[in-house]
Design a protein around this motif. Structure first.
Motif, PDB file in Angstrom:
ATOM      1  N   ARG A 174      47.685  39.705  39.119  1.00 42.44           N
ATOM      2  CA  ARG A 174      47.299  41.122  39.194  1.00 42.44           C
ATOM      3  C   ARG A 174      45.824  41.298  38.798  1.00 42.44           C
ATOM      4  N   ARG A 175      45.436  40.644  37.693  1.00 41.22           N
ATOM      5  CA  ARG A 175      44.025  40.747  37.258  1.00 41.22           C
ATOM      6  C   ARG A 175      43.088  40.194  38.337  1.00 41.22           C
ATOM      7  N   TYR A 176      43.487  39.047  38.882  1.00 43.78           N
ATOM      8  CA  TYR A 176      42.683  38.400  39.930  1.00 43.78           C
ATOM      9  C   TYR A 176      42.537  39.338  41.133  1.00 43.78           C
ATOM     10  N   SER A 177      43.653  39.934  41.530  1.00 43.15           N
ATOM     11  CA  SER A 177      43.637  40.793  42.726  1.00 43.15           C
ATOM     12  C   SER A 177      42.719  41.982  42.528  1.00 43.15           C
ATOM     13  N   GLU A 178      42.813  42.599  41.336  1.00 38.27           N
ATOM     14  CA  GLU A 178      41.952  43.765  41.072  1.00 38.27           C
ATOM     15  C   GLU A 178      40.481  43.359  41.129  1.00 38.27           C
ATOM     16  N   GLU A 179      40.195  42.233  40.446  1.00 40.45           N
ATOM     17  CA  GLU A 179      38.800  41.782  40.347  1.00 40.45           C
ATOM     18  C   GLU A 179      38.240  41.373  41.722  1.00 40.45           C
TER      19      GLU A 179
END
Ligand SMILES: NC(=O)c1ccc[n+]([C@@H]2O[C@H](COP(=O)([O-])OP(=O)(O)OC[C@H]3O[C@@H](n4cnc5c(N)ncnc54)[C@H](O)[C@@H]3O)[C@@H](O)[C@H]2O)c1
Length: 328
Positions: free
Chosen positions: A168-173
């Motif tokens: 999720r963090r990766y996708s947002e970033e």
């Protein structure tokens, strides 16, 4: 007395960008494929709870450079408050042996690995490839995606990682940075089946991509398996695909190829080409739009010397780093 330039991680980060690294790595693979650069070498040196990888290569860029990279990889280091991988590159003049520079290895390892996948995707992915699945949302997951987006018109990305919140963090970033939709997924197989490009960059010790997970025409960059114990691709899938390696010797010794050879499903002769041979136009890469092509990446010092030479030349031009008289 000649001086040696010492460059920290932040010096290297300031001096090396991904686009320059992709083009330096592509030229280095071309030189290797044309027989203008000698094959890179490597040595694994295990210790009690970790070990060292020592890699060496030379490259003539007008000035003739030689590099050795020594990276320590200690799995329990996070418990000790230390990075898992730490290391140093020693860049020398290949004609007289003078040590030119000592560089922290982190940024060069990250960027040159992403760059190799960019080069591989440029030559081996379908020209119309537009969808990507990334397995492993760490440092490599980031640079690999950036690099593939430089060489193909990527429109949609799926990200898989078993660690809580990592995808999720990766996708947002990454969606913010690359301005394309990046969505976290929990089922790697079904995401991979809907993708033109799949990138595995995990420390997995068993295969995470198997037969049926890649659709006709797919390109898989298998980046994580850079030591004997790691594996990402089912040997049966390797055997059924067109396999291109960064370095045949390394991949047959510790890449995903080595698991397929150990399982008796592939021989070295079954490998379609080394990436350098494809870049130089000496061997074909993708045969047809339906070929499934796997790039087995183990990381070579050829990439390191190409990247380190850029960093050294820029540091000299811009007056970055600290000069020391090692022999003083
Ligand atoms: N081929 C090369 O040249 C090269 C160069 C650098 C690193 N590597 C290798 O690539 C791998 C990733 O390196 P990194 O620096 O990104 O590490 P990292 O620790 O930054 O990220 C790895 C990520 O993979 C995730 N992960 C673990 N098991 C997984 C699985 N089964 N499926 C999906 N995700 C999983 C972790 O949760 C983590 O988020 C390592 O094995 C590293 O040694 C290869």
């Amino acid at each position: 007395m000649p001086t040696t330039l010492v460059l920290t991680r932040s010096d290297v980060a300031r001096l090396l960008d991904l686009d320059t690294c992709i083009s330096a790595v592509e030229s280095a693979f071309r030189a290797l494929g044309e027989g203008k650069a000698p094959p890179p070498g490597s040595l694994s040196y295990p210790t009690v709870d970790g070990g060292f990888h020592i890699k060496a290569a030379s490259l003539n860029l007008g000035r003739h450079f030689f590099v050795t990279k020594t990276n320590g990889n200690f799995f329990r280091n996070p418990e000790r408050g230390l990075p898992r991988i730490q290391g140093v590159l020693a860049l020398a003049d290949a004609d007289n042996g003078t040590p030119l520079a000592l560089l922290d290895s982190f940024e060069i390892t990250v960027l040159r690995t992403g760059a190799a996948t960019g080069v591989a995707a440029k030559y081996l992915a379908r020209p119309d490839a537009s969808t990507v699945t990334v397995a492993g949302c760490g440092a490599q997951g980031r640079v690999q995606l950036r690099s593939v987006c430089r060489v193909r018109g990527i429109k949609r990305v799926r990200a898989f990682d078993p660690a809580k919140d990592a995808a999720r963090r990766y996708s947002e970033e990454m969606s913010r940075e690359l301005k394309i939709p990046v969505e976290p997924v929990t089922d790697l197989g079904s995401a991979a089946r809907e993708s033109d490009i799949v990138i595995t960059c995990t420390p997995s010790q068993q295969s995470i991509v198997t037969i049926g997970d890649l659709r006709p025409g797919a390109f898989l960059a298998a980046v994580g398996a850079d030591s004997h114990d790691k594996q990402e691709v089912d040997p049966k899938l390797m055997a059924r695909s067109a396999v291109v390696v960064d370095n045949l010797e390394q991949c047959a010794t510790f890449g995903d190829l080595h698991h397929a050879i150990k399982a008796g499903l592939m021989r070295r002769e079954d490998v379609r080409a080394e990436l350098g041979e494809v870049v130089a136009g000496r061997k074909p890469g993708r045969g047809s739009n339906d070929d499934v092509v796997i790039f087995d990446s183990t990381g070579t010092a050829l990439q390191d010397v190409a990247a380190a030479a850029v960093v050294y030349q820029r540091a000299k031009e811009q007056g970055v780093g600290m000069e020391v008289e090692l022999g003083g």
